[in-house]
Scaffold this motif. Structure first.
Motif, mmCIF file in Angstrom:
data_model
loop_
_atom_site.group_PDB
_atom_site.id
_atom_site.type_symbol
_atom_site.label_atom_id
_atom_site.label_comp_id
_atom_site.label_asym_id
_atom_site.label_seq_id
_atom_site.Cartn_x
_atom_site.Cartn_y
_atom_site.Cartn_z
ATOM 1 N N TYR A 13 0.857 -1.186 0.000
ATOM 2 C CA TYR A 13 0.000 0.000 0.000
ATOM 3 C C TYR A 13 0.891 1.233 0.000
ATOM 4 O O TYR A 13 1.868 1.299 0.742
ATOM 5 C CB TYR A 13 -0.879 0.044 1.252
ATOM 6 C CG TYR A 13 -1.950 -1.026 1.291
ATOM 7 C CD1 TYR A 13 -3.050 -0.961 0.442
ATOM 8 C CD2 TYR A 13 -1.872 -2.078 2.192
ATOM 9 C CE1 TYR A 13 -4.051 -1.940 0.489
ATOM 10 C CE2 TYR A 13 -2.861 -3.053 2.254
ATOM 11 C CZ TYR A 13 -3.939 -2.970 1.396
ATOM 12 O OH TYR A 13 -4.919 -3.927 1.452
ATOM 13 N N ASN A 15 0.694 5.262 0.568
ATOM 14 C CA ASN A 15 -0.052 6.456 0.958
ATOM 15 C C ASN A 15 0.937 7.613 1.027
ATOM 16 O O ASN A 15 1.667 7.725 1.997
ATOM 17 C CB ASN A 15 -0.703 6.289 2.340
ATOM 18 C CG ASN A 15 -1.864 5.295 2.307
ATOM 19 O OD1 ASN A 15 -2.644 5.280 1.370
ATOM 20 N ND2 ASN A 15 -1.959 4.471 3.343
ATOM 21 N N VAL A 22 2.639 -5.339 2.594
ATOM 22 C CA VAL A 22 1.778 -6.209 3.407
ATOM 23 C C VAL A 22 1.958 -7.682 3.063
ATOM 24 O O VAL A 22 2.046 -8.526 3.946
ATOM 25 C CB VAL A 22 0.296 -5.803 3.258
ATOM 26 C CG1 VAL A 22 -0.585 -6.683 4.110
ATOM 27 C CG2 VAL A 22 0.119 -4.346 3.674
ATOM 28 N N ALA A 41 -1.662 -12.692 13.385
ATOM 29 C CA ALA A 41 -1.886 -11.545 14.260
ATOM 30 C C ALA A 41 -2.597 -10.425 13.514
ATOM 31 O O ALA A 41 -2.592 -10.388 12.285
ATOM 32 C CB ALA A 41 -0.545 -11.045 14.794
ATOM 33 N N SER A 42 -3.186 -9.523 14.260
ATOM 34 C CA SER A 42 -3.804 -8.346 13.669
ATOM 35 C C SER A 42 -2.738 -7.576 12.887
ATOM 36 O O SER A 42 -1.622 -7.392 13.364
ATOM 37 C CB SER A 42 -4.384 -7.497 14.793
ATOM 38 O OG SER A 42 -5.012 -6.390 14.238
ATOM 39 N N GLY A 43 -3.064 -7.185 11.666
ATOM 40 C CA GLY A 43 -2.103 -6.454 10.840
ATOM 41 C C GLY A 43 -1.200 -7.352 10.008
ATOM 42 O O GLY A 43 -0.367 -6.861 9.241
ATOM 43 N N ALA A 44 -1.359 -8.665 10.126
ATOM 44 C CA ALA A 44 -0.486 -9.600 9.393
ATOM 45 C C ALA A 44 -0.778 -9.618 7.893
ATOM 46 O O ALA A 44 0.048 -10.078 7.109
ATOM 47 C CB ALA A 44 -0.623 -11.010 9.965
ATOM 48 N N GLY A 45 -1.954 -9.137 7.505
ATOM 49 C CA GLY A 45 -2.283 -9.104 6.080
ATOM 50 C C GLY A 45 -3.390 -10.063 5.665
ATOM 51 O O GLY A 45 -3.609 -10.282 4.473
ATOM 52 N N LYS A 46 -4.135 -10.584 6.637
ATOM 53 C CA LYS A 46 -5.175 -11.568 6.339
ATOM 54 C C LYS A 46 -6.285 -10.973 5.463
ATOM 55 O O LYS A 46 -6.671 -11.570 4.459
ATOM 56 C CB LYS A 46 -5.783 -12.114 7.646
ATOM 57 C CG LYS A 46 -4.773 -12.724 8.598
ATOM 58 C CD LYS A 46 -5.428 -13.266 9.859
ATOM 59 C CE LYS A 46 -6.108 -12.215 10.728
ATOM 60 N NZ LYS A 46 -5.160 -11.209 11.286
ATOM 61 N N SER A 47 -6.779 -9.817 5.869
ATOM 62 C CA SER A 47 -7.860 -9.196 5.082
ATOM 63 C C SER A 47 -7.366 -8.830 3.694
ATOM 64 O O SER A 47 -8.093 -8.985 2.706
ATOM 65 C CB SER A 47 -8.375 -7.930 5.775
ATOM 66 O OG SER A 47 -8.998 -8.253 6.981
ATOM 67 N N THR A 48 -6.142 -8.354 3.629
ATOM 68 C CA THR A 48 -5.553 -7.996 2.337
ATOM 69 C C THR A 48 -5.497 -9.223 1.432
ATOM 70 O O THR A 48 -5.898 -9.164 0.262
ATOM 71 C CB THR A 48 -4.147 -7.401 2.547
ATOM 72 O OG1 THR A 48 -4.275 -6.211 3.331
ATOM 73 C CG2 THR A 48 -3.469 -7.086 1.232
HETATM 74 P P1 ADP Z 1 -5.198 -8.270 9.088
HETATM 75 O O1 ADP Z 1 -6.453 -8.572 8.346
HETATM 76 O O2 ADP Z 1 -4.298 -9.459 9.236
HETATM 77 O O3 ADP Z 1 -5.433 -7.579 10.383
HETATM 78 P P2 ADP Z 1 -4.815 -6.280 7.039
HETATM 79 O O4 ADP Z 1 -4.696 -6.989 5.741
HETATM 80 O O5 ADP Z 1 -6.109 -5.633 7.393
HETATM 81 O O6 ADP Z 1 -4.326 -7.269 8.188
HETATM 82 O O7 ADP Z 1 -3.699 -5.156 7.128
HETATM 83 C C1 ADP Z 1 -2.316 -5.441 6.977
HETATM 84 C C2 ADP Z 1 -1.544 -4.156 7.043
HETATM 85 O O8 ADP Z 1 -1.844 -3.370 5.907
HETATM 86 C C3 ADP Z 1 -1.857 -3.294 8.253
HETATM 87 O O9 ADP Z 1 -0.653 -2.683 8.649
HETATM 88 C C4 ADP Z 1 -2.841 -2.288 7.711
HETATM 89 O O10 ADP Z 1 -2.804 -1.084 8.438
HETATM 90 C C5 ADP Z 1 -2.338 -2.098 6.306
HETATM 91 N N1 ADP Z 1 -3.395 -1.724 5.355
HETATM 92 C C6 ADP Z 1 -4.500 -2.451 5.077
HETATM 93 N N2 ADP Z 1 -5.261 -1.848 4.142
HETATM 94 C C7 ADP Z 1 -4.598 -0.706 3.833
HETATM 95 C C8 ADP Z 1 -4.865 0.356 2.929
HETATM 96 N N3 ADP Z 1 -5.949 0.367 2.146
HETATM 97 N N4 ADP Z 1 -3.956 1.370 2.870
HETATM 98 C C9 ADP Z 1 -2.867 1.349 3.641
HETATM 99 N N5 ADP Z 1 -2.550 0.382 4.503
HETATM 100 C C10 ADP Z 1 -3.404 -0.634 4.607
#
Ligand code: ADP
Ligand code: ADP
Length: 231
Positions: A13, A15, A22, A41-48
């Protein structure tokens, strides 16, 4: 056979001056009809990762093959069409439309996909019956419990008969008993509809009920474990 083949997937990402790397050269193979837990863990990139597997976002590098087809070679329009048809999503917060009934919420994707009103209605009603909500067709989300709302969201995710169901913390907002019921429902639907299911979860019992667990650590896959007892 494989439904998903992920090859050297990276996501960064950007910004302004900040870059967040990620996912880093991640590769992964998901067989059709299997269940997988995605943990970390939270922030590991699962949602991404889930968003890339579901074609909701594009990677910085790498490919995702869906039944051998390179999905990111598609235009945005083609990708949206492909996603709506082939992939269902369930999120922690259900995103149901508050002013519409359960039946109308479930019908919505089918109407958007240009199904007739009677076909959409029949499919939605059958699905709501399958998730145990035959008596709630005309209730609005605000009149339903949290577990019922999530059941409606699951029915909505399945209305176009996707092959792949992606769930991001589907029970993160529910109490333990309701979580167990929603897990049971997801498992039985996965089985009866021969779905491929990938679930992001912090819930260890849900993860243990999946055939495989994938752990993301710092943007890489740490390990693949085959769960010994699968359901
Ligand atoms: P998880 O689902 O494991 O908690 P995420 O995939 O949500 O992890 O996020 C992984 C990292 O990417 C985090 O540091 C988050 O802040 C960052 N991140 C996620 N989406 C964005 C975005 N659209 N822009 C910038 N950073 C992002
Ligand atoms: P989760 O609870 O699944 O980890 P998040 O709350 O981290 O999800 O992210 C929710 C949404 O916000 C996602 O669409 C993600 O892409 C976006 N997001 C997360 N972190 C950032 C960030 N640092 N900057 C911009 N968008 C972000």
């Amino acid at each position: 056979s494989s439904i998903l083949k992920v090859q050297d997937l990276s996501k960064t990402y950007v910004n302004g001056p900040n870059r967040v790397e990620v996912l880093k050269n991640l590769s992964l193979d998901i067989k059709a009809g299997t269940t997988t837990a995605l943990v970390g863990a939270s922030g590991a990139g699962k949602s991404t990762l889930l968003q890339l597997l579901g074609a909701l976002d594009r990677p910085t590098a790498g490919t995702v093959l869906f039944e051998e087809e390179n999905i990111f070679a598609k235009s945005d329009r083609e990708l949206a069409f492909f996603r709506n048809k082939r992939i269902g999503f369930v999120f922690q917060f259900h995103h149901l439309l508050p002013e519409f009934t359960a039946l109308e919420n479930v019908m919505m994707p089918a109407l958007i996909a240009k199904k007739t009103r009677s076909e959409a209605s029949a499919t939605a009603e059958a699905l709501l019956r399958d998730v145990g909500l035959a008596h709630r067709l005309n209730h609005r989300p605000g009149e339903l419990s949290g577990g019922e709302q999530q059941r409606v969201a699951i029915a909505r995710a399945l209305v176009l008969s996707p092959q792949l169901l992606l769930a991001d913390e589907p029970t993160g907002n529910l109490d333990m008993k309701t979580s167990d019921e929603v897990h049971g429902l997801l498992s039985s639907l996965q089985d009866s509809r021969n779905l491929t299911l990938i679930v992001v979860t912090h819930n260890e019992r849900l993860a243990a009920a999946m055939e495989k667990t994938i752990r993301l650590v710092d943007g890489r896959l740490e390990q693949l474990q085959q769960t010994t007892v699968s359901q």
